[in-house]
Design an enzyme around this catalytic site. Structure first.
Site, PDB file in Angstrom:
ATOM      1  N   LYS A 166       0.626  -1.428   0.116  1.00 50.78           N
ATOM      2  CA  LYS A 166       0.079   0.122  -0.007  1.00 50.78           C
ATOM      3  C   LYS A 166       0.736   1.279   0.163  1.00 50.78           C
ATOM      4  CE  LYS A 166      -1.377  -1.464   3.826  1.00 50.78           C
ATOM      5  NZ  LYS A 166      -2.152  -1.783   5.157  1.00 50.78           N
ATOM      6  N   THR A 175      -6.578   9.788   8.789  1.00 50.44           N
ATOM      7  CA  THR A 175      -6.090   8.691   8.187  1.00 50.44           C
ATOM      8  C   THR A 175      -6.205   7.458   9.072  1.00 50.44           C
ATOM      9  OG1 THR A 175      -4.041   8.983   8.128  1.00 50.44           O
ATOM     10  CG2 THR A 175      -4.959   9.505   5.964  1.00 50.44           C
ATOM     11  N   GLY A 199      -6.703   4.284  10.750  1.00 47.24           N
ATOM     12  CA  GLY A 199      -7.531   3.052  10.353  1.00 47.24           C
ATOM     13  C   GLY A 199      -7.736   2.778   8.944  1.00 47.24           C
ATOM     14  N   THR A 200      -6.861   3.410   8.028  1.00 46.89           N
ATOM     15  CA  THR A 200      -6.934   3.317   6.965  1.00 46.89           C
ATOM     16  C   THR A 200      -6.577   1.780   6.327  1.00 46.89           C
ATOM     17  OG1 THR A 200      -4.803   3.908   6.603  1.00 46.89           O
ATOM     18  CG2 THR A 200      -6.610   5.589   5.854  1.00 46.89           C
ATOM     19  N   GLY A 201      -5.665   1.101   6.859  1.00 48.28           N
ATOM     20  CA  GLY A 201      -5.226  -0.102   6.596  1.00 48.28           C
ATOM     21  C   GLY A 201      -6.296  -1.269   6.877  1.00 48.28           C
ATOM     22  N   CYS A 202      -6.684  -1.159   8.197  1.00 46.98           N
ATOM     23  CA  CYS A 202      -7.715  -2.071   8.804  1.00 46.98           C
ATOM     24  C   CYS A 202      -8.942  -1.981   7.844  1.00 46.98           C
ATOM     25  CB  CYS A 202      -8.252  -1.589  10.040  1.00 46.98           C
ATOM     26  SG  CYS A 202      -6.789  -1.754  11.346  1.00 46.98           S
TER      27      CYS A 202
END
Ligand SMILES: Nc1ncnc2c1ncn2[C@@H]1O[C@H](COP(=O)(O)OP(=O)(O)OP(=O)(O)O)[C@@H](O)[C@H]1O
Ligand SMILES: Cc1ncc(CO)c(N)n1
Length: 277
Positions: free
Chosen positions: A178, A214, A216-219
């Site tokens: 990412k 941003t 918690g974007t990955g979760c």
């Protein structure tokens, strides 16, 4: 009675009291995408928009028993892992995935929170690589996580491709590195996620949103991919639809608290409703 075949997804992850990351983000995402959400909690974090203030891991058996309870009763069409914290939890989780024979598995190799808190013990990286990555259909490292998994620095797009190849060599079918943590020179104002399927590369580009919200974007991104897999999408379609979900969630990010606010889990559906009206 409603349709008994509603798609079912499980998140195996930590709790974020602030509600923007961890199991809270995952369950909100599953719900928005029409998937019945279940959770196996690995740790409780004391967290808000200012950072992680405490980490309380649960006994490893707690995660294993929660997985057995929902897997044996309700059933799991797809699952994701997030914060796993230590090697013992990783081993037990991997073992249960193998016993149930689950294949639609997304591994978000959560290591360090945006503020710097350790969500995975350094000594657990080996267990993650050896036990869990071979079971993953999709693994979603950010750039610092990809550096750790691949054992190399990533400074250029060429490095990023080499890292994806090395992580692919650990067993997952698809690797997504990412781009949220930084762009390469040629990316301009785009954020680029690199997808490697063992043979070729695809770059998913979107407009980089200029925001601090941003958390918690990955979760949220990995949960949206998991929801797509639970609904029977191909891995690539699930990734593309996950990308649309996270883009809307970041563009309409929530200015809550005094620090980095969370993404907006309603944004994707709200936009779709607006289009239909
Ligand atoms: N500013 C941004 N604009 C648009 N998309 C972004 C932005 N930041 C992150 N993304 C997208 O969000 C998704 C998650 O990427 P990111 O690199 O932020 O994950 P992460 O670091 O694992 O997140 P987390 O903070 O939850 O650990 C990716 O699809 C990425 O492209
Ligand atoms: C519980 C939890 N999982 C994952 C992340 C990702 O950063 C976080 N901040 N908190």
């Amino acid at each position: 009675m409603t349709d008994a075949r509603i798609p079912r997804a499980l998140t195996i992850a930590g709790s974020d009291s602030g509600g923007g990351a961890g199991i809270q983000a995952d369950l909100k995402t599953f719900q928005e995408l029409g998937v019945y959400g279940m959770s196996a909690l690995t740790a409780v974090t004391v967290q808000n928009t200012l950072g992680v203030h405490g980490v309380y891991p649960l006994p490893p058996e707690a995660a294993a028993e929660q997985i057995e309870a929902v897997g044996g009763d309700i059933g799991v069409d797809a699952l994701k892992t997030g914060m796993l914290f230590n090697a013992e939890i990783i081993r037990l989780v991997a073992d249960r995935i193998r016993v149930f024979g689950w294949e639609r598995v997304v591994v978000d190799p959560v290591m360090i929170a945006k503020g710097g808190a350790e969500l995975l013990r350094t000594e657990a990286v080996d267990a993650l690589k050896r036990e869990l990555l071979p079971l993953a259909m999709v693994v979603t490292p950010n750039i610092p996580e990809a550096e750790v998994l691949a054992g190399m620095g990533i400074r250029t797009r060429h490095d990023c491709r080499e890292a994806a190849r090395r992580i692919g060599g650990l067993g997952p079918r698809i690797v997504i590195i990412k781009g949220g943590h930084g762009s390469f020179e040629e990316d301009g104002d785009q954020v680029v996620d690199l997808v490697y399927d063992g043979t070729g590369f695809t770059e998913l580009s979107a407009k980089r949103v200029n925001t601090v919200h941003t958390h918690g974007t990955g979760c949220t991104f990995s949960a949206a991919i998991t929801a797509g897999l639970a609904q029977g999408l191909s891995a690539f379609d699930a990734i593309q639809s996950g990308r649309l979900f996270i883009q809307a969630a970041i563009e309409d990010g929530l200015n809550l608290g005094q620090g980095q606010g969370p993404t907006n889990h309603w944004a994707y559906n709200r936009r779709r409703q607006e289009v239909l009206q």
